[in-house]
Design an enzyme around this catalytic site. Sequence first.
Site, short mmCIF file in Angstrom:
data_model
loop_
_atom_site.label_atom_id
_atom_site.label_comp_id
_atom_site.label_asym_id
_atom_site.label_seq_id
_atom_site.Cartn_x
_atom_site.Cartn_y
_atom_site.Cartn_z
N GLY A 29 0.83 -1.22 0.00
CA GLY A 29 0.00 0.00 0.00
C GLY A 29 0.85 1.25 0.00
O GLY A 29 0.48 2.27 0.59
N GLY A 52 -0.21 5.01 -0.84
CA GLY A 52 -1.02 5.80 0.10
C GLY A 52 -0.16 6.82 0.82
O GLY A 52 1.06 6.89 0.63
N ASP A 55 1.80 -2.19 -4.63
CA ASP A 55 0.57 -1.39 -4.62
C ASP A 55 -0.18 -1.68 -5.92
O ASP A 55 0.42 -2.08 -6.92
CB ASP A 55 0.90 0.11 -4.52
CG ASP A 55 -0.28 0.93 -4.00
OD1 ASP A 55 -0.17 1.44 -2.86
OD2 ASP A 55 -1.30 1.04 -4.72
N ASP A 87 -1.59 -6.92 -6.51
CA ASP A 87 -2.61 -7.01 -5.47
C ASP A 87 -2.08 -7.84 -4.31
O ASP A 87 -1.53 -8.93 -4.53
CB ASP A 87 -3.82 -7.71 -6.12
CG ASP A 87 -5.06 -7.61 -5.29
OD1 ASP A 87 -4.93 -7.44 -4.06
OD2 ASP A 87 -6.16 -7.72 -5.86
N ILE A 88 -2.29 -7.37 -3.07
CA ILE A 88 -1.84 -8.16 -1.91
C ILE A 88 -2.59 -9.50 -1.82
O ILE A 88 -2.17 -10.40 -1.11
CB ILE A 88 -2.01 -7.40 -0.56
CG1 ILE A 88 -3.44 -6.86 -0.40
CG2 ILE A 88 -0.99 -6.29 -0.41
CD1 ILE A 88 -3.75 -6.41 1.01
N TYR A 140 -14.18 -0.61 8.82
CA TYR A 140 -12.73 -0.38 8.91
C TYR A 140 -12.23 -0.58 10.34
O TYR A 140 -11.20 -1.24 10.57
CB TYR A 140 -12.47 1.04 8.41
CG TYR A 140 -11.08 1.60 8.63
CD1 TYR A 140 -10.01 1.17 7.85
CD2 TYR A 140 -10.85 2.59 9.59
CE1 TYR A 140 -8.73 1.72 8.03
CE2 TYR A 140 -9.59 3.15 9.76
CZ TYR A 140 -8.54 2.71 8.98
OH TYR A 140 -7.30 3.26 9.16
N LYS A 146 -9.59 -3.37 11.60
CA LYS A 146 -8.31 -3.06 12.26
C LYS A 146 -8.20 -3.81 13.59
O LYS A 146 -7.17 -4.40 13.89
CB LYS A 146 -8.18 -1.54 12.50
CG LYS A 146 -7.90 -0.74 11.24
CD LYS A 146 -6.48 -1.00 10.72
CE LYS A 146 -6.11 -0.15 9.53
NZ LYS A 146 -4.85 -0.55 8.89
C1 AKB Z 1 -9.79 7.32 8.64
O1 AKB Z 1 -10.34 8.43 8.85
O2 AKB Z 1 -10.38 6.33 8.22
C2 AKB Z 1 -8.33 7.19 8.98
C3 AKB Z 1 -8.14 6.70 10.36
C4 AKB Z 1 -8.55 7.53 11.51
O3 AKB Z 1 -7.65 5.62 10.55
N1 AKB Z 1 -7.67 8.44 8.80
#
Ligand code: AKB
Length: 337
Positions: free
Chosen positions: A10, A13, A35, A53-54, A153, A157
């Site tokens: 990545g 980014g 990437d 691609d990963i 997301y 994480k």
């Molecule tokens: C997002 O806004 O998704 C990122 C984060 C806070 O990890 N910048």
Amino acid sequence: MRKRAILITGVVGEIGQALIEALAGQNDRQLVTLDLKPLPAGGHPKVIHVVGDIMDDVLLSRLITEYEIGTIYHLAALLSTRSEFTPELAHRVNVDGTLGLLRLAAEQSQWQGQSVRFIFPSSIAAYGLPSLATKARDNRVAEWEWNNPTTMYGCNKLYCELLGSYYSHNYKQLAAEQPVMLDFRAVRFPGLISAFTVPSGGTSDYGPEMLHAAAQGKAYECFVRPDTRIPFMAMPDAVTALLELAAAPAAKLTRSVYNVTSFSLSAAEIRDLVLRAFPEAEITYSPHSKRQAIVDSWPADLNDSAARRDWGWAPAYDAERAFGEYLVPNIRRRYGA
Ligand code: AKB
């Protein structure tokens, strides 16, 4: 004989572009980057860049036949706002992509007979505070508090942090012979602000967007309320955090996931700092209720005392210095403002 290398995924980014510069300046190890996009400006003299691609197992197998990978910086991810539009794709990239690389790192650790270091940027999105009253009360959260993310997301994480810990300590724990484990280390970053790149697809993006818009003489409508407060960090400190965590002696580390932060600002305070540098800037508020709810669920500040104690984390940029010495001068030069 395979060449020893550092792999960065990545890399196109925001963090990746800053990390390449730092690693290229300090390292004689081969940098191999991956990437979906080519490197900007035609590449980097110290980097072998692979467009791919990963999730492509054949490509990853090819990479490990060519290079002995000692460290992986796994940056590839879809950010929080973008992930809400395509949650299943986000899961594939953020979780399945990470799982594939963890497996590769685990296998490489066994094969090499020494731990591959796996450095993972996590996020304040791993937190989910239930209300503004709780956010005001539990202002400075520790790593183990309020791990109830509300976004795909954030879930990704948090789960990948757990997977990293599993692959570090318990991978194939019932197999006859204990394999050599990989060495997984993660930082939970606040919102990041770079002078050289503009983020896309995040929910903390209003901070950097406000500043970059002002420098270009563009009006900006901030999508959160003026009193919205989350922690932020200037990009050079983010890169320092990754490098210092990667270099820390394993014996000093008491956790696999560390909070790191620099300064907490409300949207109104960011606006004031931007107006100080660009007094003509036109910055108004037009809160987007759903993005607002996401940012409201993130903590106002992070308790990063474990990182300070274990590996000497200390940000170089507070808000004044970040704006005065790094962001504003570089952004002025960038846009000729
Ligand atoms: C997002 O806004 O998704 C990122 C984060 C806070 O990890 N910048």
